[in-house]
Design a protein around this motif. Sequence first.
Motif, PDB file in Angstrom:
ATOM      1  N   VAL A 141      -1.187   1.687 -23.129  1.00 56.82           N
ATOM      2  CA  VAL A 141      -1.860   2.116 -21.910  1.00 56.82           C
ATOM      3  C   VAL A 141      -0.812   2.198 -20.806  1.00 56.82           C
ATOM      4  O   VAL A 141       0.098   1.353 -20.732  1.00 56.82           O
ATOM      5  N   GLU A 142      -0.908   3.225 -19.999  1.00 55.27           N
ATOM      6  CA  GLU A 142       0.022   3.390 -18.878  1.00 55.27           C
ATOM      7  C   GLU A 142      -0.596   2.724 -17.650  1.00 55.27           C
ATOM      8  O   GLU A 142      -1.643   3.144 -17.159  1.00 55.27           O
ATOM      9  N   VAL A 143       0.050   1.668 -17.199  1.00 54.27           N
ATOM     10  CA  VAL A 143      -0.484   0.878 -16.085  1.00 54.27           C
ATOM     11  C   VAL A 143       0.371   1.098 -14.845  1.00 54.27           C
ATOM     12  O   VAL A 143       1.545   0.703 -14.798  1.00 54.27           O
ATOM     13  N   GLY A 144      -0.200   1.728 -13.852  1.00 57.66           N
ATOM     14  CA  GLY A 144       0.479   1.858 -12.579  1.00 57.66           C
ATOM     15  C   GLY A 144       0.279   0.581 -11.758  1.00 57.66           C
ATOM     16  O   GLY A 144      -0.712  -0.123 -11.912  1.00 57.66           O
ATOM     17  N   TRP A 145       1.233   0.294 -10.896  1.00 62.33           N
ATOM     18  CA  TRP A 145       1.112  -0.914 -10.062  1.00 62.33           C
ATOM     19  C   TRP A 145       1.718  -0.631  -8.688  1.00 62.33           C
ATOM     20  O   TRP A 145       2.607   0.210  -8.540  1.00 62.33           O
ATOM     21  N   VAL A 146       1.201  -1.357  -7.716  1.00 61.94           N
ATOM     22  CA  VAL A 146       1.631  -1.143  -6.338  1.00 61.94           C
ATOM     23  C   VAL A 146       1.827  -2.487  -5.649  1.00 61.94           C
ATOM     24  O   VAL A 146       0.927  -3.332  -5.624  1.00 61.94           O
ATOM     25  N   GLN A 147       3.014  -2.693  -5.141  1.00 62.26           N
ATOM     26  CA  GLN A 147       3.320  -3.845  -4.277  1.00 62.26           C
ATOM     27  C   GLN A 147       3.437  -3.296  -2.859  1.00 62.26           C
ATOM     28  O   GLN A 147       4.441  -2.691  -2.492  1.00 62.26           O
ATOM     29  N   GLY A 148       2.387  -3.515  -2.091  1.00 63.38           N
ATOM     30  CA  GLY A 148       2.303  -2.847  -0.794  1.00 63.38           C
ATOM     31  C   GLY A 148       3.287  -3.331   0.244  1.00 63.38           C
ATOM     32  O   GLY A 148       3.707  -2.584   1.119  1.00 63.38           O
ATOM     33  N   GLY A 149       3.661  -4.604   0.139  1.00 66.80           N
ATOM     34  CA  GLY A 149       4.494  -5.200   1.176  1.00 66.80           C
ATOM     35  C   GLY A 149       3.636  -5.810   2.271  1.00 66.80           C
ATOM     36  O   GLY A 149       2.556  -5.295   2.601  1.00 66.80           O
ATOM     37  N   ALA A 150       4.087  -6.947   2.799  1.00 65.57           N
ATOM     38  CA  ALA A 150       3.333  -7.648   3.839  1.00 65.57           C
ATOM     39  C   ALA A 150       4.304  -8.256   4.831  1.00 65.57           C
ATOM     40  O   ALA A 150       5.442  -8.576   4.479  1.00 65.57           O
ATOM     41  N   PRO A 151       3.869  -8.446   6.077  1.00 65.91           N
ATOM     42  CA  PRO A 151       4.782  -8.957   7.103  1.00 65.91           C
ATOM     43  C   PRO A 151       5.319 -10.349   6.795  1.00 65.91           C
ATOM     44  O   PRO A 151       6.461 -10.664   7.113  1.00 65.91           O
ATOM     45  N   GLY A 152       4.497 -11.208   6.168  1.00 66.75           N
ATOM     46  CA  GLY A 152       4.912 -12.595   5.942  1.00 66.75           C
ATOM     47  C   GLY A 152       4.745 -13.425   7.196  1.00 66.75           C
ATOM     48  O   GLY A 152       4.225 -12.961   8.223  1.00 66.75           O
ATOM     49  N   GLY A 153       5.172 -14.667   7.123  1.00 61.94           N
ATOM     50  CA  GLY A 153       5.092 -15.515   8.304  1.00 61.94           C
ATOM     51  C   GLY A 153       4.001 -16.548   8.218  1.00 61.94           C
ATOM     52  O   GLY A 153       3.176 -16.661   9.133  1.00 61.94           O
ATOM     53  N   GLY A 154       3.966 -17.308   7.126  1.00 61.19           N
ATOM     54  CA  GLY A 154       3.053 -18.427   7.024  1.00 61.19           C
ATOM     55  C   GLY A 154       1.623 -18.029   6.766  1.00 61.19           C
ATOM     56  O   GLY A 154       1.345 -17.072   6.037  1.00 61.19           O
ATOM     57  N   VAL A 155       0.703 -18.756   7.404  1.00 60.87           N
ATOM     58  CA  VAL A 155      -0.719 -18.612   7.133  1.00 60.87           C
ATOM     59  C   VAL A 155      -1.193 -17.177   7.289  1.00 60.87           C
ATOM     60  O   VAL A 155      -2.027 -16.698   6.511  1.00 60.87           O
ATOM     61  N   TYR A 156      -0.653 -16.479   8.248  1.00 60.53           N
ATOM     62  CA  TYR A 156      -1.098 -15.108   8.516  1.00 60.53           C
ATOM     63  C   TYR A 156      -0.115 -14.093   7.939  1.00 60.53           C
ATOM     64  O   TYR A 156       0.190 -13.064   8.555  1.00 60.53           O
ATOM     65  N   GLY A 157       0.337 -14.373   6.732  1.00 61.32           N
ATOM     66  CA  GLY A 157       1.361 -13.552   6.102  1.00 61.32           C
ATOM     67  C   GLY A 157       0.927 -12.148   5.773  1.00 61.32           C
ATOM     68  O   GLY A 157       1.768 -11.257   5.600  1.00 61.32           O
ATOM     69  N   LEU A 158      -0.381 -11.905   5.668  1.00 62.76           N
ATOM     70  CA  LEU A 158      -0.858 -10.558   5.351  1.00 62.76           C
ATOM     71  C   LEU A 158      -0.854  -9.636   6.567  1.00 62.76           C
ATOM     72  O   LEU A 158      -1.041  -8.430   6.426  1.00 62.76           O
ATOM     73  N   GLY A 159      -0.634 -10.213   7.742  1.00 63.05           N
ATOM     74  CA  GLY A 159      -0.605  -9.396   8.946  1.00 63.05           C
ATOM     75  C   GLY A 159      -1.994  -9.188   9.532  1.00 63.05           C
ATOM     76  O   GLY A 159      -2.996  -9.733   9.041  1.00 63.05           O
ATOM     77  N   PRO A 160      -2.112  -8.379  10.576  1.00 62.09           N
ATOM     78  CA  PRO A 160      -3.416  -8.106  11.190  1.00 62.09           C
ATOM     79  C   PRO A 160      -4.384  -7.499  10.176  1.00 62.09           C
ATOM     80  O   PRO A 160      -3.979  -6.955   9.151  1.00 62.09           O
ATOM     81  N   ALA A 161      -5.657  -7.605  10.476  1.00 64.48           N
ATOM     82  CA  ALA A 161      -6.702  -7.122   9.578  1.00 64.48           C
ATOM     83  C   ALA A 161      -6.429  -5.691   9.130  1.00 64.48           C
ATOM     84  O   ALA A 161      -6.059  -4.830   9.931  1.00 64.48           O
ATOM     85  N   ARG A 162      -6.590  -5.477   7.831  1.00 60.72           N
ATOM     86  CA  ARG A 162      -6.471  -4.183   7.141  1.00 60.72           C
ATOM     87  C   ARG A 162      -5.035  -3.703   6.982  1.00 60.72           C
ATOM     88  O   ARG A 162      -4.799  -2.658   6.384  1.00 60.72           O
ATOM     89  N   THR A 163      -4.070  -4.461   7.507  1.00 62.65           N
ATOM     90  CA  THR A 163      -2.668  -4.057   7.347  1.00 62.65           C
ATOM     91  C   THR A 163      -2.305  -3.963   5.875  1.00 62.65           C
ATOM     92  O   THR A 163      -1.690  -2.979   5.420  1.00 62.65           O
ATOM     93  N   ILE A 164      -2.687  -4.983   5.111  1.00 66.51           N
ATOM     94  CA  ILE A 164      -2.297  -5.026   3.705  1.00 66.51           C
ATOM     95  C   ILE A 164      -2.964  -3.901   2.920  1.00 66.51           C
ATOM     96  O   ILE A 164      -2.358  -3.297   2.026  1.00 66.51           O
ATOM     97  N   THR A 165      -4.223  -3.587   3.256  1.00 67.69           N
ATOM     98  CA  THR A 165      -4.914  -2.497   2.552  1.00 67.69           C
ATOM     99  C   THR A 165      -4.285  -1.157   2.876  1.00 67.69           C
ATOM    100  O   THR A 165      -4.117  -0.293   1.999  1.00 67.69           O
ATOM    101  N   THR A 166      -3.909  -0.964   4.121  1.00 68.00           N
ATOM    102  CA  THR A 166      -3.224   0.263   4.515  1.00 68.00           C
ATOM    103  C   THR A 166      -1.900   0.406   3.762  1.00 68.00           C
ATOM    104  O   THR A 166      -1.557   1.498   3.281  1.00 68.00           O
TER     105      THR A 166
END
Length: 546
Positions: free
Chosen positions: A224-249
Amino acid sequence: MIVSRPVKEPLPTWLLLPGAIGGGLLATLAFAPFGWWPLAFVAVAALAVVVGRARRLGTAIALGYAFGLAFMGTSLLWQTSILLLSYTGLTLATAAVYAGIAGVIRVTRRLPGAPVWGAAGWGFGEWVLSVFPFDGFAWMRLGYSQVDGPLAGFYPFVGAAFVSFLVALIGHLLAWVAESVVAGRLRAGRRRPLGVTAVVVVVLLGVGWLGTRWDAPRSGAGTVEVGWVQGGAPGGGVYGLGPARTITTNQATQTAGLMNAVAAGQFPAPDFVVWPENSTDMDPRADATTRWLVEQAVADAGVPILVGSIYEDPEREERQTVALWWDADGVEASYAKRNLVPFGEWIPFRSLLLPLVPELRYVGNQSVPGTEPGVLPVSLPDGRSVDVGVAICYEVIFPQTLYEAARAGAEVFIVQSSNAMYQGTTQIDQQFAATRVRAAEMRSDVLVVTTSGVSGRIGTHGEVLTVVPESVGAFGVETMPLARAQTPAMVLGRLPEALVVLTAAVALALGLVATKAPRRGGLARSGGTGHHGGRMERTPAHDAGE
């Protein structure tokens, strides 16, 4: 007449303490990202030596605690990215297990076959860490340090927990040799410690090396051909995903980049695409923007996306971490994370602790664990039916969770993870190494997909086939086999570990009985001074009050 036994003169605590601390630091270096796996043997030997030379049982336990503080204090530094208080509490709590290990080593050291009982004490301590408190935290098992060493060959037969016992056994045998050298017994022609140690070490490493060449029988066919995506995130402790919806964008943007690369012929067309855990930080059922971003990404990809998301229940103040199989018609299948991070995804004694530690509010609503194995029976765009195995982040240190997914029919394994808050720390490498061990135990390929690193593909022997660094956006397509395997470790489950724990318990009981046994002979019966040949000899009775 007092029973004559080999005497190991006690040493002052101030001389032994550096050895205990140094042993703990060496243990840290045996694990990823350093990976100097032979140092695990040396670390165990260091603890065995200092415990054997301690004046009293209480001193031995304190030295074990010092070892644990050095080991856990350096290995778990990444926890400071969340909260210094949580790092302190976790270090102090986990270090106590090594105090207990030292106690077992001390009490059983005079029994015949002491290296075996000391090694079993390590297994007992790691078992405690795997179940207590709050479902356990067996993050730094000795067995995880051996993924690049010859003992890795034992993974598919007995699992990482038993490999910990083997590591500790070699360490205790090395300590036996070291103590014999210091006592001059090897120079006196009594070379039994050296001979036994050499034989056991050679046999274990040799059998382990052969085991690394073993492949489990596998059923199934095709790829099976499995595509994958590492979106990247700002980092920085508890709020490492960044502002809301940043990671989804970010995930949607990288997905578009992946499909452009596919169109350019850089990658084969994927059968489905994998996003990581928390690739939506908002509940797509409730947040219209998040749902639109996912739907657009699915449309752009033209194939289903395995989305890591959060389901919220505001009325109950609860949530679940979920993996969603999302195609053009919406969510077709889902899996809820079963092993949750205490104080990260749920708060033990919430009503009591939340008012006392306001910082815990960042955890959010209380997470609820799933109950079903991580297998998604899904259909691919070409009409094939596939059972996709899923594990989410922290679950990789719970082997039974992945084993259950395999037994439920998983043909291809995906690990979704979110380590954005730990960027730049050793946590990411430690977790990736544990995932490699799981792959080696199950003899299955595993694809790791994270928000910000490290993503990569792991082969059936735990080898790293592809990997991308952390703190970047990345994507790719992996051609993965569709296969089911069942190894002896998966069949035996926790039985090998249970045997080690039982052995430790029996040895501890025998050791306690031996230390309380009355002396044979002694001052009253011999009329002597307790000296033999002008030297005070120690017997188990001497240690009764230690």
